[in-house]
Design an enzyme around this catalytic site. Structure first.
Site, PDB file in Angstrom:
ATOM      1  N   ARG A  46       0.858  -1.197   0.000  1.00  0.00           N
ATOM      2  CA  ARG A  46       0.000   0.000   0.000  1.00  0.00           C
ATOM      3  C   ARG A  46       0.886   1.236   0.000  1.00  0.00           C
ATOM      4  O   ARG A  46       0.633   2.197  -0.701  1.00  0.00           O
ATOM      5  CB  ARG A  46      -0.947   0.000   1.206  1.00  0.00           C
ATOM      6  CG  ARG A  46      -1.639   1.333   1.358  1.00  0.00           C
ATOM      7  CD  ARG A  46      -2.901   1.377   2.226  1.00  0.00           C
ATOM      8  NE  ARG A  46      -3.094   0.335   3.198  1.00  0.00           N
ATOM      9  CZ  ARG A  46      -2.581   0.350   4.431  1.00  0.00           C
ATOM     10  NH1 ARG A  46      -1.828   1.361   4.852  1.00  0.00           N
ATOM     11  NH2 ARG A  46      -2.817  -0.650   5.255  1.00  0.00           N
ATOM     12  N   TYR A  98     -14.134  19.756 -14.623  1.00  0.00           N
ATOM     13  CA  TYR A  98     -14.474  18.352 -14.879  1.00  0.00           C
ATOM     14  C   TYR A  98     -15.587  17.921 -13.903  1.00  0.00           C
ATOM     15  O   TYR A  98     -15.482  18.159 -12.693  1.00  0.00           O
ATOM     16  CB  TYR A  98     -13.217  17.492 -14.691  1.00  0.00           C
ATOM     17  CG  TYR A  98     -13.488  16.012 -14.799  1.00  0.00           C
ATOM     18  CD1 TYR A  98     -13.744  15.427 -16.034  1.00  0.00           C
ATOM     19  CD2 TYR A  98     -13.512  15.215 -13.665  1.00  0.00           C
ATOM     20  CE1 TYR A  98     -14.010  14.074 -16.129  1.00  0.00           C
ATOM     21  CE2 TYR A  98     -13.774  13.849 -13.760  1.00  0.00           C
ATOM     22  CZ  TYR A  98     -14.022  13.294 -14.995  1.00  0.00           C
ATOM     23  OH  TYR A  98     -14.286  11.960 -15.078  1.00  0.00           O
ATOM     24  N   ASP A 170      -4.922  20.851 -12.865  1.00  0.00           N
ATOM     25  CA  ASP A 170      -5.302  19.584 -13.491  1.00  0.00           C
ATOM     26  C   ASP A 170      -4.848  19.681 -14.950  1.00  0.00           C
ATOM     27  O   ASP A 170      -5.430  20.416 -15.749  1.00  0.00           O
ATOM     28  CB  ASP A 170      -6.825  19.385 -13.383  1.00  0.00           C
ATOM     29  CG  ASP A 170      -7.278  18.060 -13.975  1.00  0.00           C
ATOM     30  OD1 ASP A 170      -6.555  17.488 -14.806  1.00  0.00           O
ATOM     31  OD2 ASP A 170      -8.394  17.605 -13.608  1.00  0.00           O
ATOM     32  N   LYS A 195      -6.034   9.106 -19.210  1.00  0.00           N
ATOM     33  CA  LYS A 195      -6.253   9.777 -20.492  1.00  0.00           C
ATOM     34  C   LYS A 195      -4.962   9.770 -21.328  1.00  0.00           C
ATOM     35  O   LYS A 195      -4.524   8.708 -21.719  1.00  0.00           O
ATOM     36  CB  LYS A 195      -6.780  11.185 -20.226  1.00  0.00           C
ATOM     37  CG  LYS A 195      -7.888  11.261 -19.141  1.00  0.00           C
ATOM     38  CD  LYS A 195      -9.184  10.615 -19.550  1.00  0.00           C
ATOM     39  CE  LYS A 195     -10.173  10.459 -18.397  1.00  0.00           C
ATOM     40  NZ  LYS A 195     -10.498  11.674 -17.655  1.00  0.00           N
TER      41      LYS A 195
END
Ligand SMILES: *Cc1c(COP(=O)(O)O)cnc(C)c1O
Length: 378
Positions: A46, A98, A170, A195
């Site tokens: 983790r 977004y 972003d 993306k």
């Protein structure tokens, strides 16, 4: 090192035990220790995984950051950034955000006591007027979705200068190949690696890159404590995708420019939204802060209705009707009924998002085939 070399080599070296040129997919949850706390830098997956480390070093290199932290998705990355704040802190963001980011801000963090102002960030006065004593973070997204407006990153950073405000961009729509916000003064840059970075529509992921050590420590603490980590296989896929980022984005942009010109001259088209067109209201800012204008193109139909738009979209065959963007394949989508469907119509229209608005994510197919596909749909 120049960008195209970095995309392949930044932070990468052959694996030590075997010389494998590509980083292995370290599919493990834990690591053997010689004595308690005597390990080789990894204790539990983790907290860290070598495949993830390779990806983090690569993205940090591309964004010109000291460090990068990777997450299970783009929104998980945003979630971790927001959790570095505390109740009573104030965030300024764009009103052309977004949808998933807007939902996270307003339905998760607002009820937990973080305050938000959503302003038109193409207007610097609106940002300046929104700054309060308790403003701790400015969240930019440029180009915006789906109207491809451009926010002047350097000017916004200047407004925050000398105040205790973290500026985050972003950078998903541009990709680091076209825009590097840290070089424009931003404190941190965030990606949905799903993306352009991944580029093949086959993995979900997120990342935050920064040279602010204290902020990175807070993110690492979030990773260890909240645990929204990507699996090693997904890290590998995204890393593999990044190695061709420059070639893919360059071709996509070439195609997008030709498609924007084609649409701009088509009699059935209302408006074309593409930062590369001189008619775009922030064309000059885009030219200043981006190396090229991106591969997202939006347009409306003269005959502005949802029906006309859906007729058009059901007729394309190479452009696949789907959400998402940034892959090698061209996608077409209808913001009013898909990504922005939950926004009331009046609010949507007021923001300039028409019923017939169609968004294209231009891929790397042959541009003649792409234009012919649009042509027959008209
Ligand atoms: C897709 C996207 C996100 C969210 O990323 P996920 O990987 O889907 O969680 C955030 N910002 C922008 C601009 C995006 O396009």
């Amino acid at each position: 090192m120049k960008f195209n070399t970095k995309a392949i080599h930044a932070g990468q070296k052959p694996e030590e035990t075997t010389g494998a040129v590509m980083p292995p997919i370290f599919q493990t949850s834990t690591y053997a220790q010689k004595a308690p706390n005597d390990h080789q830098g990894y204790d539990y997956a983790r907290v860290g995984n070598p495949t993830r480390t390779s990806l983090e070093k690569l993205i940090a290199g591309l964004e010109g950051a000291d460090e990068c932290a990777c997450f299970a998705s783009g929104v998980a990355a945003i979630d971790a950034v927001m959790k570095t704040l505390k109740p009573g802190d104030h965030v300024i963001s764009t009103n052309d955000l977004y949808g998933g980011t807007y939902r996270l801000f307003t339905t998760v963090f607002e009820p937990y006591g973080i305050e938000f102002s959503f302003v038109d960030m193409t207007d610097l006065n609106e940002i300046e007027n929104a700054i309060q004593e308790n403003t701790k973070l400015v969240w930019m997204e440029t180009p915006t979705n789906p109207l491809l407006r451009i926010i002047d990153i350097e000017a916004v950073v200047d407004l925050c200068d000398g105040k205790d405000i973290l500026t985050v961009v972003d950078n998903t729509f541009a990709s680091p190949y076209l825009q590097r916000p840290l070089s424009l003064g931003a404190d941190a840059v965030m990606h949905s690696t799903t993306k352009y970075l991944g580029g093949h529509s086959d993995a979900i992921g997120g990342a935050v890159a920064t040279s602010n050590k204290e902020f990175m420590e807070k993110l690492r603490f979030q990773i260890k404590t909240s645990g929204a980590v990507p699996g090693p296989m997904d890290c590998y896929l995204i890393l593999r995708g990044i190695k061709t980022l420059h070639v893919r984005v360059q071709r996509s942009v070439e195609n997008a420019r030709k498609i924007a010109d084609y649409l701009n001259n088509h009699s059935a088209v209302g408006e074309v939204f593409y930062p590369g067109l001189e008619s775009h209201p922030q064309h000059k800012i885009a030219a200043k802060q981006m190396d090229d204008f991106g591969a997202m193109v939006s347009f409306s139909l003269k005959d502005d209705s949802i029906e006309k738009a859906s007729q058009f979209m059901s007729k394309t065959s190479i452009f696949t009707l789907a959400e998402s963007l940034g892959g090698v394949e061209s996608l077409i989508s209808h913001p009013a009924s898909m990504t922005h469907g939950s926004i009331p119509r009046e609010v949507r229209l007021k923001a300039g998002l028409k019923d017939s608005l169609i968004r294209l994510s231009v891929g790397i197919e042959d541009v003649e085939d792409l234009i012919n596909d649009l042509h027959q749909a008209f």
